[in-house]
Motif scaffolding. Structure first.
Motif, PDB file in Angstrom:
ATOM      1  N   SER A   1     -46.533  13.728 -19.280  1.00  0.00           N
ATOM      2  CA  SER A   1     -46.259  12.514 -18.531  1.00  0.00           C
ATOM      3  C   SER A   1     -47.327  12.317 -17.462  1.00  0.00           C
ATOM      4  O   SER A   1     -47.933  13.263 -16.992  1.00  0.00           O
ATOM      5  N   LYS A   2     -47.519  11.076 -17.084  1.00  0.00           N
ATOM      6  CA  LYS A   2     -48.529  10.738 -16.080  1.00  0.00           C
ATOM      7  C   LYS A   2     -48.001  11.017 -14.681  1.00  0.00           C
ATOM      8  O   LYS A   2     -46.818  10.824 -14.408  1.00  0.00           O
ATOM      9  N   PRO A   3     -48.869  11.471 -13.783  1.00  0.00           N
ATOM     10  CA  PRO A   3     -48.456  11.685 -12.394  1.00  0.00           C
ATOM     11  C   PRO A   3     -48.030  10.365 -11.751  1.00  0.00           C
ATOM     12  O   PRO A   3     -48.560   9.304 -12.069  1.00  0.00           O
ATOM     13  N   ASP A   4     -47.076  10.453 -10.868  1.00  0.00           N
ATOM     14  CA  ASP A   4     -46.592   9.294 -10.124  1.00  0.00           C
ATOM     15  C   ASP A   4     -47.522   9.062  -8.930  1.00  0.00           C
ATOM     16  O   ASP A   4     -47.538   9.866  -7.995  1.00  0.00           O
ATOM     17  N   PRO A   5     -48.289   7.956  -8.935  1.00  0.00           N
ATOM     18  CA  PRO A   5     -49.244   7.734  -7.841  1.00  0.00           C
ATOM     19  C   PRO A   5     -48.574   7.605  -6.472  1.00  0.00           C
ATOM     20  O   PRO A   5     -49.134   8.049  -5.472  1.00  0.00           O
ATOM     21  N   GLU A   6     -47.384   7.045  -6.413  1.00  0.00           N
ATOM     22  CA  GLU A   6     -46.690   6.907  -5.133  1.00  0.00           C
ATOM     23  C   GLU A   6     -46.269   8.272  -4.598  1.00  0.00           C
ATOM     24  O   GLU A   6     -46.402   8.560  -3.416  1.00  0.00           O
ATOM     25  N   LEU A   7     -45.795   9.133  -5.483  1.00  0.00           N
ATOM     26  CA  LEU A   7     -45.411  10.481  -5.073  1.00  0.00           C
ATOM     27  C   LEU A   7     -46.638  11.279  -4.633  1.00  0.00           C
ATOM     28  O   LEU A   7     -46.594  12.001  -3.628  1.00  0.00           O
ATOM     29  N   GLN A   8     -47.745  11.127  -5.344  1.00  0.00           N
ATOM     30  CA  GLN A   8     -48.983  11.791  -4.942  1.00  0.00           C
ATOM     31  C   GLN A   8     -49.429  11.325  -3.565  1.00  0.00           C
ATOM     32  O   GLN A   8     -49.848  12.127  -2.724  1.00  0.00           O
ATOM     33  N   ARG A   9     -49.314  10.023  -3.299  1.00  0.00           N
ATOM     34  CA  ARG A   9     -49.698   9.474  -2.000  1.00  0.00           C
ATOM     35  C   ARG A   9     -48.823  10.067  -0.897  1.00  0.00           C
ATOM     36  O   ARG A   9     -49.312  10.505   0.149  1.00  0.00           O
ATOM     37  N   LYS A  10     -47.505  10.108  -1.130  1.00  0.00           N
ATOM     38  CA  LYS A  10     -46.591  10.660  -0.126  1.00  0.00           C
ATOM     39  C   LYS A  10     -46.882  12.134   0.130  1.00  0.00           C
ATOM     40  O   LYS A  10     -46.862  12.585   1.277  1.00  0.00           O
ATOM     41  N   LEU A  11     -47.114  12.875  -0.930  1.00  0.00           N
ATOM     42  CA  LEU A  11     -47.390  14.306  -0.780  1.00  0.00           C
ATOM     43  C   LEU A  11     -48.660  14.521   0.028  1.00  0.00           C
ATOM     44  O   LEU A  11     -48.701  15.358   0.934  1.00  0.00           O
TER      45      LEU A  11
END
Length: 83
Positions: A1-11
């Protein structure tokens, strides 16, 4: 599955190189377990060490030299001294 860009940004925003308790707390409700674990462990270390800086705890704590974060199940992380 593709990484969630919003979750990556928050992290990156809240647990990246510069972090604080308020930002880390915001990650505790995230759906991804690794994000929650990262936040829990970072909150347990109230110091700056290596590349990670806690803006609310700017100094390195010599009491935590050699300490490793230990997590078991849903228990709160503990810091243990390893020889």
């Amino acid at each position: 599955s593709k990484p969630d860009p919003e979750l990556q940004r928050k992290l990156w925003q809240h647990a990246g190189l510069i972090r604080d308790a308020d930002g880390l707390q915001q990650l505790l409700d995230e759906v991804h377990p690794l994000v929650r674990l990262t936040a829990r462990c970072a909150l347990a270390r109230r110091e700056s060490r290596g590349a990670h800086r806690r803006s609310d705890f700017a100094q390195t704590s010599s009491d935590l030299d050699g300490a490793h974060t230990f997590v078991e199940g849903d228990e709160e992380p503990t810091l243990e001294q390893w020889d």
